[in-house]
Motif scaffolding. Sequence first.
Motif, PDB file in Angstrom:
ATOM      1  N   TRP A 164      39.496  48.510  42.162  1.00 22.24           N
ATOM      2  CA  TRP A 164      39.650  46.465  42.742  1.00 22.24           C
ATOM      3  C   TRP A 164      39.274  46.285  42.111  1.00 22.24           C
ATOM      4  O   TRP A 164      38.920  45.454  41.020  1.00 22.24           O
ATOM      5  CB  TRP A 164      38.773  47.022  43.711  1.00 22.24           C
ATOM      6  CG  TRP A 164      37.884  45.593  44.424  1.00 22.24           C
ATOM      7  CD1 TRP A 164      39.099  44.718  44.774  1.00 22.24           C
ATOM      8  CD2 TRP A 164      36.734  44.581  44.332  1.00 22.24           C
ATOM      9  NE1 TRP A 164      38.287  43.102  44.889  1.00 22.24           N
ATOM     10  CE2 TRP A 164      37.058  43.951  44.819  1.00 22.24           C
ATOM     11  CE3 TRP A 164      36.419  45.434  43.549  1.00 22.24           C
ATOM     12  CZ2 TRP A 164      36.172  42.501  44.074  1.00 22.24           C
ATOM     13  CZ3 TRP A 164      34.930  44.237  43.279  1.00 22.24           C
ATOM     14  CH2 TRP A 164      34.893  42.825  43.904  1.00 22.24           C
ATOM     15  N   LEU A 165      38.329  47.002  41.766  1.00 17.62           N
ATOM     16  CA  LEU A 165      37.502  46.625  39.719  1.00 17.62           C
ATOM     17  C   LEU A 165      38.082  46.415  38.596  1.00 17.62           C
ATOM     18  O   LEU A 165      38.105  45.395  38.163  1.00 17.62           O
ATOM     19  CB  LEU A 165      35.409  47.807  39.669  1.00 17.62           C
ATOM     20  CG  LEU A 165      34.517  47.916  40.287  1.00 17.62           C
ATOM     21  CD1 LEU A 165      34.065  49.127  39.720  1.00 17.62           C
ATOM     22  CD2 LEU A 165      33.843  46.275  39.482  1.00 17.62           C
ATOM     23  N   GLN A 166      38.836  47.366  38.401  1.00 16.44           N
ATOM     24  CA  GLN A 166      40.125  47.404  37.446  1.00 16.44           C
ATOM     25  C   GLN A 166      40.695  45.872  37.482  1.00 16.44           C
ATOM     26  O   GLN A 166      41.023  45.122  36.684  1.00 16.44           O
ATOM     27  CB  GLN A 166      40.905  48.135  36.950  1.00 16.44           C
ATOM     28  CG  GLN A 166      39.843  49.461  36.521  1.00 16.44           C
ATOM     29  CD  GLN A 166      41.348  51.057  37.237  1.00 16.44           C
ATOM     30  OE1 GLN A 166      42.334  50.677  37.696  1.00 16.44           O
ATOM     31  NE2 GLN A 166      40.773  51.880  36.095  1.00 16.44           N
ATOM     32  N   ALA A 167      41.173  45.419  38.905  1.00 10.92           N
ATOM     33  CA  ALA A 167      42.352  43.925  39.401  1.00 10.92           C
ATOM     34  C   ALA A 167      40.873  43.292  38.488  1.00 10.92           C
ATOM     35  O   ALA A 167      41.991  42.254  38.433  1.00 10.92           O
ATOM     36  CB  ALA A 167      42.209  44.135  40.695  1.00 10.92           C
ATOM     37  N   ALA A 168      39.686  43.495  38.998  1.00 10.68           N
ATOM     38  CA  ALA A 168      39.035  41.975  39.331  1.00 10.68           C
ATOM     39  C   ALA A 168      38.581  41.909  37.571  1.00 10.68           C
ATOM     40  O   ALA A 168      38.836  40.818  37.177  1.00 10.68           O
ATOM     41  CB  ALA A 168      37.329  42.422  39.991  1.00 10.68           C
ATOM     42  N   LEU A 169      38.402  42.651  36.612  1.00 13.31           N
ATOM     43  CA  LEU A 169      38.389  42.602  35.456  1.00 13.31           C
ATOM     44  C   LEU A 169      39.431  42.014  34.795  1.00 13.31           C
ATOM     45  O   LEU A 169      39.651  41.231  33.615  1.00 13.31           O
ATOM     46  CB  LEU A 169      38.055  43.609  34.489  1.00 13.31           C
ATOM     47  CG  LEU A 169      37.072  44.132  34.507  1.00 13.31           C
ATOM     48  CD1 LEU A 169      36.763  45.639  34.038  1.00 13.31           C
ATOM     49  CD2 LEU A 169      35.823  43.103  33.502  1.00 13.31           C
ATOM     50  N   THR A 170      40.638  42.344  34.952  1.00 12.10           N
ATOM     51  CA  THR A 170      42.014  41.761  34.089  1.00 12.10           C
ATOM     52  C   THR A 170      42.450  40.263  34.903  1.00 12.10           C
ATOM     53  O   THR A 170      43.010  40.206  33.913  1.00 12.10           O
ATOM     54  CB  THR A 170      43.556  42.669  34.753  1.00 12.10           C
ATOM     55  OG1 THR A 170      43.529  43.170  36.195  1.00 12.10           O
ATOM     56  CG2 THR A 170      43.241  44.061  34.123  1.00 12.10           C
ATOM     57  N   LYS A 171      42.083  40.357  36.114  1.00 15.10           N
ATOM     58  CA  LYS A 171      42.031  38.469  36.377  1.00 15.10           C
ATOM     59  C   LYS A 171      40.902  37.876  36.209  1.00 15.10           C
ATOM     60  O   LYS A 171      41.285  36.457  35.728  1.00 15.10           O
ATOM     61  CB  LYS A 171      41.778  38.494  37.606  1.00 15.10           C
ATOM     62  CG  LYS A 171      43.227  39.219  38.732  1.00 15.10           C
ATOM     63  CD  LYS A 171      42.965  38.895  40.249  1.00 15.10           C
ATOM     64  CE  LYS A 171      43.560  39.968  40.766  1.00 15.10           C
ATOM     65  NZ  LYS A 171      43.057  40.100  42.160  1.00 15.10           N
ATOM     66  N   THR A 172      39.638  37.736  35.788  1.00  9.06           N
ATOM     67  CA  THR A 172      38.725  37.234  34.627  1.00  9.06           C
ATOM     68  C   THR A 172      37.994  37.592  33.632  1.00  9.06           C
ATOM     69  O   THR A 172      38.141  36.912  33.086  1.00  9.06           O
ATOM     70  CB  THR A 172      37.690  37.948  35.067  1.00  9.06           C
ATOM     71  OG1 THR A 172      37.100  39.123  34.945  1.00  9.06           O
ATOM     72  CG2 THR A 172      37.236  37.491  37.357  1.00  9.06           C
ATOM     73  N   LEU A 173      39.148  38.725  32.640  1.00  5.37           N
ATOM     74  CA  LEU A 173      39.137  39.357  31.594  1.00  5.37           C
ATOM     75  C   LEU A 173      40.109  37.425  30.772  1.00  5.37           C
ATOM     76  O   LEU A 173      40.908  38.275  30.923  1.00  5.37           O
ATOM     77  CB  LEU A 173      39.127  40.186  30.721  1.00  5.37           C
ATOM     78  CG  LEU A 173      37.675  41.204  30.935  1.00  5.37           C
ATOM     79  CD1 LEU A 173      37.934  42.359  30.531  1.00  5.37           C
ATOM     80  CD2 LEU A 173      36.764  40.041  30.341  1.00  5.37           C
ATOM     81  N   THR A 174      40.074  37.476  29.083  1.00  8.06           N
ATOM     82  CA  THR A 174      40.733  36.974  28.330  1.00  8.06           C
ATOM     83  C   THR A 174      40.557  37.819  26.979  1.00  8.06           C
ATOM     84  O   THR A 174      39.649  37.218  26.343  1.00  8.06           O
ATOM     85  CB  THR A 174      41.141  35.020  28.338  1.00  8.06           C
ATOM     86  OG1 THR A 174      40.082  35.423  28.144  1.00  8.06           O
ATOM     87  CG2 THR A 174      41.745  34.789  29.685  1.00  8.06           C
ATOM     88  N   ASP A 175      42.090  37.216  26.382  1.00  7.05           N
ATOM     89  CA  ASP A 175      41.800  38.287  24.889  1.00  7.05           C
ATOM     90  C   ASP A 175      41.012  39.405  24.779  1.00  7.05           C
ATOM     91  O   ASP A 175      40.494  39.072  23.599  1.00  7.05           O
ATOM     92  CB  ASP A 175      41.541  36.956  23.643  1.00  7.05           C
ATOM     93  CG  ASP A 175      42.562  37.419  22.893  1.00  7.05           C
ATOM     94  OD1 ASP A 175      42.782  38.273  22.473  1.00  7.05           O
ATOM     95  OD2 ASP A 175      41.616  36.250  21.921  1.00  7.05           O
ATOM     96  N   SER A 176      40.928  39.791  25.461  1.00  7.28           N
ATOM     97  CA  SER A 176      40.337  41.407  25.615  1.00  7.28           C
ATOM     98  C   SER A 176      40.665  42.763  25.630  1.00  7.28           C
ATOM     99  O   SER A 176      41.616  42.636  26.128  1.00  7.28           O
ATOM    100  CB  SER A 176      38.998  41.447  26.842  1.00  7.28           C
ATOM    101  OG  SER A 176      38.466  39.543  27.000  1.00  7.28           O
ATOM    102  N   LEU A 177      40.015  43.792  25.089  1.00  4.08           N
ATOM    103  CA  LEU A 177      40.243  44.975  25.400  1.00  4.08           C
ATOM    104  C   LEU A 177      39.738  45.409  26.519  1.00  4.08           C
ATOM    105  O   LEU A 177      38.938  45.422  27.121  1.00  4.08           O
ATOM    106  CB  LEU A 177      39.849  45.749  24.303  1.00  4.08           C
ATOM    107  CG  LEU A 177      40.095  45.670  22.535  1.00  4.08           C
ATOM    108  CD1 LEU A 177      39.948  46.433  21.907  1.00  4.08           C
ATOM    109  CD2 LEU A 177      41.837  45.865  22.790  1.00  4.08           C
ATOM    110  N   VAL A 178      40.329  46.249  27.977  1.00  2.00           N
ATOM    111  CA  VAL A 178      40.374  46.495  28.806  1.00  2.00           C
ATOM    112  C   VAL A 178      40.124  48.214  28.503  1.00  2.00           C
ATOM    113  O   VAL A 178      41.601  48.811  28.472  1.00  2.00           O
ATOM    114  CB  VAL A 178      41.037  46.008  29.572  1.00  2.00           C
ATOM    115  CG1 VAL A 178      40.182  46.643  31.141  1.00  2.00           C
ATOM    116  CG2 VAL A 178      41.736  44.543  30.036  1.00  2.00           C
ATOM    117  N   LEU A 179      39.273  49.209  28.713  1.00  3.96           N
ATOM    118  CA  LEU A 179      39.451  50.140  28.464  1.00  3.96           C
ATOM    119  C   LEU A 179      38.740  50.364  30.459  1.00  3.96           C
ATOM    120  O   LEU A 179      38.799  50.562  31.121  1.00  3.96           O
ATOM    121  CB  LEU A 179      38.175  50.627  27.600  1.00  3.96           C
ATOM    122  CG  LEU A 179      37.489  50.804  26.643  1.00  3.96           C
ATOM    123  CD1 LEU A 179      36.597  50.917  26.036  1.00  3.96           C
ATOM    124  CD2 LEU A 179      39.239  50.795  25.315  1.00  3.96           C
TER     125      LEU A 179
END
Lengths: 271, 485
Positions: free
Chosen positions: A83-98
């Motif tokens: 759920w946290l991963q999904a929330a991050l991908t929905k809120t960040l832009t042009d970022s590296l997501v680890l």
Amino acid sequence: MKIGETDTGMLIAVRGATVWKQQRHYRYMRLGPFIFHTTDENKRELYTALQTAYFNVAHEHAFTGMLNLMQMPMRIANLLERWLQAALTKTLTDSLVLFDGSLTAGTPDAPTQQMKQLLATARNRDNAVLAFSKMTNLRTNGYLITDALPPHKPPCMLETDGLKQRPPMMLLGEVYVARLTSGSCAFRLDIDREIPPSERVEAVERLLGNDLLSQSYPETLRLAHILCTFTANEVIAMQRFITRQHHVKIVNRPDMHRLLFGPFGRGDVNA
Amino acid sequence: MKLYRKEGNILQILSFSNETVEKGDYLLVEDADAGKALIAQVIDVQFANVPGVLEELLRSLPDGGELIQGEDYDPLEIAPHITYIQDASLLICKIRATVENETLTPSSSWLPSRSQSTIRKLSVPMLLKLAKVDGKLPIVLGGTKDSSLLTIDASGLDGRLNIITGKKETGKSHLSKLLMLNLIGYKATVVVFDLNGEYISLGMTGDGKRNAHHDKVHVLTPSQNFKVSLKQLNLHVLLGILIHALHLPGTSAREFRRIWQSLKERDMLNLHELGEAIRNWQCNQHVRDALFSRYHALVNSGFFTDESGSMLLEECLFRAKENGGAIIVNLRNTSAIDRQLVVEYVLGKLVDLLTSWKLKVAFLFAEEAHLYLRETYWDDIVTRMRHFGIFTTFITNQPDTIKENIYRQADNIFLFNFTNEHDLDVVSRAARVDAETVRSIARDLPPHHCLTLGKVVRDFPMVVKVKALDVKTMGETRLFFKDAD
């Protein structure tokens, strides 16, 4: 983690953390602890309720496989993580997501559709998802891939090819073995395979330029791990909360190993 | 609070942040089933060894030593519970007594139930009541931390050896004045060796008016209003002065005795005749020189006179005997030799009056006694003079100037703040106190707070803020920058 047992089941506590680096400072968001009482009777109801509430899964499409009570701490923790991963991908832009772990889908904790959707959302917002696994079972020529890295000067990555996929599991990431700093540690690194190869390498380069790396492991991930790990002190505090809030008496069950084998018995593995 | 561990007479008690317990507080550990309770005093407060605290602290500081910034979403509000556990403290307590059927025994040989015992703070009035620290002659020392008064009984000072010690400017003289005035109030005779003229205004209020004690405070300043004529002197008192204060050798002392007796038989005891007698006495030249040098020391002190004036010391002592009073021997502006000379005289005179039962008892307050008391007097004071009825209170900021055997025999110790380990070590040799209590509590005492140990508090060490006195203070340090404000 399991923080106690009751007559009918167990008490579980989960917590998640995201860490980001902003203007040379690390910041975090920590969620939890969330405490659940799970029993053989309510485990499916609990799991299904969380899935439908947080992942838009229709009740009839919820997980129907076997749910082992002993595995419930891990299952619920994985729900929170996803759920946290999904929330991050929905809120960040042009970022590296680890991410912590791999981009392997098709397991009860990482349903293929959910994982694909998660990666697609990230891509659409120009994010690159990189997943670091501390442990891997992938082998080449009988050796773990993390042990099979040729002696190159770090930072270096080894692209793997022809890894066998065992259905229904599927690899949604291109799998690399990465040694990003000097030292003996190498990690399995999954990068969203829908990203062009040059952008994958560029994503790792951006990581090297923007995050601290110690023993080839990114500081953000290390901090996230540290922040969501429960200390003994916190476990005691949660037990106190439960006893006060729900008037539950904590009872130390006799440790059968200790009881039977004395000093030769192993300690409580769940502690 | 929960009982955690007992080792010897040390109890370890787990306490939480909502329970405010500090060093010096008393706790009652009650075991209802056993029908007994332990009285324990907190001598140290430490952090409880809670598992995981180190990890907790380490992970809050990973960002280059700065506190990592972030947000916690804690819907169940567990954080206060974590803080509660983290801030748990461990109280190290010394067992002072066992209460059984409202009777105190100094035993710590039984073990209260760890799970069933209840622990609560024991207020000072309750403790005093249990310990039966009361009496007909109350002296209010001051306030305790729980806003009650600590009252001792004057009889706890009677026949006792007391020590008041602590760092400079912590309030030692203030306490000694308080004790002294209370003793006077109970018609006791008090003699003070006042090294710095601190006690001379005890009869005045802070704004310079006469107070209730004015008529009972007699200030004797040697060579001014306090002089003695040779006729008033007993030979053995003078010999004491010559031998101990002026270090006259034995052979010369024997000659002096003959001269003295010769003059006395002829009723010619005065300074002039004494000088003439020494000059003309048939004896060895070295002996004559020795006697002459001492004679000149006596004359130059200004303390001895040929005038057949009043016998001021005796008069004051007899007046004090009737209604109580303090004889302040003001040793300010008196040279080291003259100081010893005066002290020898006063002590000799006191012993004389006490042995002849002209005086019943005298409470002696001696400030920085090492500056005027000869070596051999220390033992005398704690052993022999006690039997004559001289009960001494030593006041010093240098505890190592008082010999170890004095500490061992001290009945009461009023201990003010000390931070120096060496000083604390010295005081902790006292028989009536354990070293841990002294080291732990005395180190953290604020100014004017005193740890009271010994018989006056029935061996229950208690911290008290010494109450203020409305007397003119004279012990202030003279300052250069005082008017700069």
